[in-house]
Design a protein around this motif. Structure first.
Motif, PDB file in Angstrom:
ATOM      1  N   VAL A  29       0.690  10.728  -0.406  1.00  0.00           N
ATOM      2  CA  VAL A  29       0.069   9.197  -0.750  1.00  0.00           C
ATOM      3  C   VAL A  29      -1.360   9.292   0.108  1.00  0.00           C
ATOM      4  CG1 VAL A  29       2.372   8.285  -0.913  1.00  0.00           C
ATOM      5  CG2 VAL A  29       1.185   8.351   1.229  1.00  0.00           C
ATOM      6  N   TYR A  32      -0.583   1.954  -0.045  1.00  0.00           N
ATOM      7  CA  TYR A  32      -0.715   3.261  -0.187  1.00  0.00           C
ATOM      8  C   TYR A  32      -1.163   3.555  -1.774  1.00  0.00           C
ATOM      9  CZ  TYR A  32       2.056   3.998   4.147  1.00  0.00           C
ATOM     10  OH  TYR A  32       2.517   4.052   5.426  1.00  0.00           O
ATOM     11  N   ASP A  72      -6.071  13.083   0.261  1.00  0.00           N
ATOM     12  CA  ASP A  72      -4.726  13.173   0.980  1.00  0.00           C
ATOM     13  C   ASP A  72      -4.784  14.239   1.908  1.00  0.00           C
ATOM     14  OD1 ASP A  72      -2.316  13.045   1.651  1.00  0.00           O
ATOM     15  OD2 ASP A  72      -1.481  14.069  -0.218  1.00  0.00           O
ATOM     16  N   THR A 117      -1.019   6.319  -4.695  1.00  0.00           N
ATOM     17  CA  THR A 117      -0.179   7.610  -5.104  1.00  0.00           C
ATOM     18  C   THR A 117      -1.205   8.110  -6.295  1.00  0.00           C
ATOM     19  OG1 THR A 117       1.035   6.443  -7.037  1.00  0.00           O
ATOM     20  CG2 THR A 117       2.058   6.685  -4.692  1.00  0.00           C
ATOM     21  N   LYS A 118      -0.923   9.547  -6.553  1.00  0.00           N
ATOM     22  CA  LYS A 118      -1.628  10.160  -7.818  1.00  0.00           C
ATOM     23  C   LYS A 118      -1.470   9.495  -8.908  1.00  0.00           C
ATOM     24  CE  LYS A 118      -1.839  14.730  -7.395  1.00  0.00           C
ATOM     25  NZ  LYS A 118      -1.407  16.132  -7.581  1.00  0.00           N
TER      26      LYS A 118
END
Length: 233
Positions: free
Chosen positions: A206, A158, A200, A160-161
């Motif tokens: 995620v 994944y 997203d 993530t920001k």
């Protein structure tokens, strides 16, 4: 070198930049110029290096390069890396040469990890040429999968920001002083916020590989960047 940052296109910089930087590395290693080879290269001269790469036939099956191209690529790699391996410090040194007024350390670290398939702290010729094949001759999906792996810093499947911002900030640290117009310090964060929200789709915090590929395939700038270097070698 001056880089013009597009107001709505900062999200594409990571993908374009990884290809450009990869080509710079190839140029430094003398890998872009494909020349005729003789039969002495047919077995990749395995006896001359500490790390012995996979056989030529196997690499040809794993990549989209011809036998002659692989021979030339290996010769250039071997000349610059006699041990047959590139460690992270060497990788960082290479990038610092192209951006002496910036800090390429963090971006080089992320890119090195993307190439270090076995996570053993070194890049083998096999790792290098397989990545090169994807970036230059892979399908759009293969290239985007490779780019996803770059952004997926902890390799958990994944993005993530925070991971996306870390990559973008590292690019800004490396190239920021060469951009026109100058990028505001908060600009990378603002653009990541906007593009992450776009990716997203289910708002779970995620980005999956499916979301990443779907969003990128709908972005004209990213799709154009995927075609830039297909005929380099």
């Amino acid at each position: 070198m001056i880089v013009r940052w597009e107001t709505e296109g900062l999200q594409t910089v990571g993908i374009v930049c990884l290809v450009i930087m990869f080509l710079k590395l190839m140029h430094l290693l003398g890998l872009i110029d494909i020349t005729e080879t003789d039969s002495s290269d047919s077995d990749l001269e395995l006896s001359t290096v500490r790390h012995q790469p996979e056989g030529l036939d196997q690499l040809q099956a794993q990549t989209k390069f011809t036998r002659k191209e692989l021979q030339s690529l290996y010769r250039g790699f071997k000349n610059e890396c006699p041990s047959g391996l590139v460690d992270e410090e060497t990788f960082k040194t290479i990038y610092s040469q192209f951006f002496p007024q910036g800090d390429a350390t963090t971006y080089a670290h992320f890119l090195f990890n993307a190439f270090d398939i076995d996570r053993n702290g070194s890049i083998r010729f096999e790792d290098f040429v397989i990545g090169l094949s994807v970036l230059l001759r892979g399908s759009v999906t293969e290239k985007l999968n490779w780019a996803f792996n770059l952004y997926d810093i902890n390799k958990d499947g994944y993005i993530t920001k925070e991971e996306m911002l870390a990559i973008m900030q590292s690019i800004y640290d490396m190239m920021g002083r060469y951009t026109y117009p100058c990028v505001r310090d908060e600009a990378p964060s603002e653009h990541v916020d906007k593009f992450f929200q776009k990716m997203d789709k289910n708002r779970d915090g995620v980005v999956t590989i499916e979301e990443f590929i779907e969003t990128c395939q709908k972005d004209e700038n990213i799709m154009n960047s995927m075609q830039l270097f297909e005929n380099v070698i």
